[in-house]
Scaffold this motif. Structure first.
Motif, short mmCIF file in Angstrom:
data_model
loop_
_atom_site.label_atom_id
_atom_site.label_comp_id
_atom_site.label_asym_id
_atom_site.label_seq_id
_atom_site.Cartn_x
_atom_site.Cartn_y
_atom_site.Cartn_z
N ASP A 101 0.86 -1.17 0.00
CA ASP A 101 0.00 0.00 0.00
C ASP A 101 0.90 1.23 0.00
OD1 ASP A 101 0.79 0.45 2.73
OD2 ASP A 101 -0.88 -0.75 3.45
N ALA A 102 0.35 2.36 0.35
CA ALA A 102 1.14 3.60 0.45
C ALA A 102 1.00 4.19 1.84
CB ALA A 102 0.70 4.60 -0.62
N HIS A 103 0.76 3.31 2.82
CA HIS A 103 0.42 3.77 4.17
C HIS A 103 1.22 3.01 5.23
CE1 HIS A 103 -2.97 5.27 1.78
NE2 HIS A 103 -3.14 4.02 1.38
N GLY A 104 2.44 2.65 4.90
CA GLY A 104 3.28 1.96 5.87
C GLY A 104 2.86 0.53 6.15
N GLY A 105 2.07 -0.05 5.27
CA GLY A 105 1.59 -1.42 5.48
C GLY A 105 0.28 -1.49 6.24
N MET A 106 -0.35 -0.36 6.47
CA MET A 106 -1.58 -0.28 7.26
C MET A 106 -2.67 -1.22 6.73
SD MET A 106 -3.80 3.19 7.81
CE MET A 106 -5.37 3.23 8.70
N PHE A 107 -2.82 -1.28 5.42
CA PHE A 107 -3.85 -2.12 4.81
C PHE A 107 -3.28 -3.42 4.24
CE2 PHE A 107 -5.23 2.36 4.32
CZ PHE A 107 -6.29 2.32 5.22
N ALA A 108 -2.04 -3.37 3.78
CA ALA A 108 -1.41 -4.58 3.25
C ALA A 108 -1.30 -5.65 4.32
CB ALA A 108 -0.03 -4.24 2.69
N ALA A 109 -1.09 -5.24 5.57
CA ALA A 109 -0.97 -6.21 6.67
C ALA A 109 -2.27 -6.97 6.87
CB ALA A 109 -0.56 -5.52 7.96
N ARG A 110 -3.38 -6.36 6.53
CA ARG A 110 -4.68 -7.07 6.65
C ARG A 110 -4.71 -8.25 5.68
NH1 ARG A 110 -9.90 -6.80 9.35
NH2 ARG A 110 -11.45 -7.54 7.89
N LEU A 111 -4.28 -8.04 4.44
CA LEU A 111 -4.25 -9.15 3.48
C LEU A 111 -3.25 -10.20 3.93
CD1 LEU A 111 -5.06 -10.54 0.88
CD2 LEU A 111 -3.42 -9.09 -0.34
N TRP A 112 -2.10 -9.77 4.45
CA TRP A 112 -1.10 -10.70 4.99
C TRP A 112 -1.74 -11.60 6.03
CZ3 TRP A 112 0.61 -10.97 10.11
CH2 TRP A 112 1.72 -11.80 10.35
N TRP A 113 -2.50 -11.02 6.95
CA TRP A 113 -3.11 -11.81 8.02
C TRP A 113 -4.20 -12.72 7.46
CZ3 TRP A 113 -7.61 -13.09 10.34
CH2 TRP A 113 -7.53 -13.67 11.61
N LEU A 114 -4.99 -12.22 6.53
CA LEU A 114 -6.08 -13.03 5.97
C LEU A 114 -5.54 -14.27 5.26
CD1 LEU A 114 -8.52 -10.33 4.54
CD2 LEU A 114 -8.93 -11.86 6.49
N LEU A 115 -4.47 -14.12 4.51
CA LEU A 115 -3.89 -15.28 3.85
C LEU A 115 -3.36 -16.28 4.86
CD1 LEU A 115 -2.28 -13.51 0.81
CD2 LEU A 115 -3.65 -15.58 0.65
N ARG A 116 -2.75 -15.81 5.92
CA ARG A 116 -2.28 -16.71 6.97
C ARG A 116 -3.46 -17.38 7.68
NH1 ARG A 116 2.91 -16.63 8.47
NH2 ARG A 116 2.46 -16.97 10.69
N SER A 117 -4.60 -16.70 7.70
CA SER A 117 -5.77 -17.27 8.38
C SER A 117 -6.33 -18.48 7.64
CB SER A 117 -6.87 -16.21 8.55
OG SER A 117 -7.55 -15.96 7.33
N ILE A 118 -5.98 -18.62 6.37
CA ILE A 118 -6.40 -19.82 5.62
C ILE A 118 -5.21 -20.73 5.35
CG2 ILE A 118 -8.41 -18.70 4.60
CD1 ILE A 118 -6.76 -18.54 1.95
N GLY A 119 -4.11 -20.52 6.09
CA GLY A 119 -2.98 -21.43 6.03
C GLY A 119 -1.97 -21.16 4.94
N HIS A 120 -2.01 -19.97 4.34
CA HIS A 120 -1.06 -19.65 3.27
C HIS A 120 0.11 -18.87 3.86
CE1 HIS A 120 -0.19 -19.30 -1.06
NE2 HIS A 120 0.34 -18.13 -0.76
N ALA A 121 1.29 -19.49 3.87
CA ALA A 121 2.47 -18.89 4.52
C ALA A 121 3.22 -17.93 3.63
CB ALA A 121 3.41 -20.00 5.00
N ASN A 122 3.21 -18.17 2.32
CA ASN A 122 4.05 -17.39 1.41
C ASN A 122 3.39 -16.08 1.03
OD1 ASN A 122 5.91 -19.47 1.51
ND2 ASN A 122 5.24 -20.38 -0.43
N VAL A 123 3.31 -15.21 2.00
CA VAL A 123 2.77 -13.87 1.76
C VAL A 123 3.61 -12.88 2.54
CG1 VAL A 123 1.04 -14.25 3.59
CG2 VAL A 123 0.76 -12.35 1.97
N ALA A 124 3.98 -11.78 1.89
CA ALA A 124 4.82 -10.77 2.52
C ALA A 124 4.32 -9.38 2.15
CB ALA A 124 6.28 -10.94 2.09
N VAL A 125 4.60 -8.44 3.02
CA VAL A 125 4.27 -7.03 2.81
C VAL A 125 5.51 -6.33 2.24
CG1 VAL A 125 3.73 -4.85 3.97
CG2 VAL A 125 2.47 -6.94 4.56
N LEU A 126 5.32 -5.53 1.22
CA LEU A 126 6.42 -4.75 0.65
C LEU A 126 6.85 -3.70 1.65
CD1 LEU A 126 8.29 -3.96 -1.69
CD2 LEU A 126 6.41 -2.56 -2.60
#
Length: 286
Positions: A101-126
């Motif tokens: 995102d353009a907000h220090g990861g404020m919103f990107a971290a939500r997608l990071w957590w959601l993917l982990r919530s369904i067991g997907h480990a290979n997700v990172a925030v820029l």
């Protein structure tokens, strides 16, 4: 296929060096005060081949339960709907996903957590977001990519969440640590412009999510984050993260993961759900 796997952060340099054709990049830009701003920013220019995720429409679920009970401003999406959306973006079980995102990861971290919530480990925030990418001299694209559907499936969750009842029943438990990611003034009950009531859940500690960042918008080191979160909790497994609506709390959860402090839970409803019932205890100040 790439042999590099990123599970917390990726630098703009490493994204340039290691990105593979099968990686999926998701633009998560958003503005809580203007829900159309993220899409407009995406249309004006985004990282090449990035898809767009809307916080309200894609990364959140229905605000009310079947009985009409308010669940907060950004409840978690239903797993079936989430997986359908991820598949639509071309994500499969082995896909490396990069959120920015353009907000220090404020919103990107939500997608990071959601993917982990369904067991997907290979997700990172820029790390550093779009600004870090542009600092590398990279141009932006206005082309929205077409992706073949992916086959991502639900697996054992890598993260945990708790509901309103859990928070209510642990308010007086000395082993239970509740950490609020909102700005200090909103935590104190001042300058509240988003939720109808100002204040915080009794007993909560305040850790503003922006305190996880360096002045340039990148995350602090794992060592520094470990020291800072160590002042708030010594037991991540009995720690719950919340904020206004379960979004910036994910930023604190990402910071704890970077710090090697695993196992804290998310309270998705957060203050917006809690304060919807005036009979619940609330407090102001520090």
């Amino acid at each position: 296929m790439s042999t590099h796997h990123y599970t917390t952060l990726i630098s703009a340099t490493n994204l340039l060096l290691h990105a593979q054709p099968d990686w999926v990049i998701i633009d998560c830009r958003h503005d809580l005060a203007n829900p159309d701003a993220g899409r407009a920013a995406y249309d004006a220019g985004h990282i090449k081949n990035a898809r767009f995720a809307h916080l309200d429409n894609d990364l959140s679920g229905a605000k009310h339960a079947a009985d009409g009970t308010f669940k907060g401003r950004h409840p978690l999406p239903d797993h079936h709907n989430l997986i359908s959306k991820l598949q639509h973006w071309g994500i499969s079980d082995d896909t490396q996903v990069i959120a920015y995102d353009a907000h220090g990861g404020m919103f990107a971290a939500r997608l990071w957590w959601l993917l982990r919530s369904i067991g997907h480990a290979n997700v990172a925030v820029l790390d550093g977001g779009l600004a870090a990418w542009q600092a590398e001299g990279q141009p932006l694209s206005t082309v929205e990519p077409l992706a073949a559907p992916g086959n991502i499936s639900f697996k054992t969750p890598l993260v945990h969440s708790v509901n309103l009842h859990h928070v209510e029943t642990h308010l007086i438990n000395p082993k239970h640590v509740l950490i609020d990611a909102r700005a200090p003034d909103r935590f104190r009950g001042e300058n509240e412009t988003i939720d109808p009531v100002g204040g915080h859940i009794p007993g909560a500690k305040n850790r503003f999510f922006k305190d996880n960042l360096l002045p340039d918008g990148r995350f602090k080191s794992g060592h520094q984050l470990q020291q800072e979160f160590g002042y708030l909790t010594s037991d991540p497994l009995h720690t719950v993260m919340q904020c206004g609506s379960g979004v910036t709390a994910c930023h604190n959860l990402l910071a704890m993961e970077i710090a090697g402090m695993h196992g804290a839970s998310l309270y998705p409803g957060s203050w917006s759900e809690w304060c919807a019932d005036p009979s619940r205890p609330m407090t102001t100040g520090v």
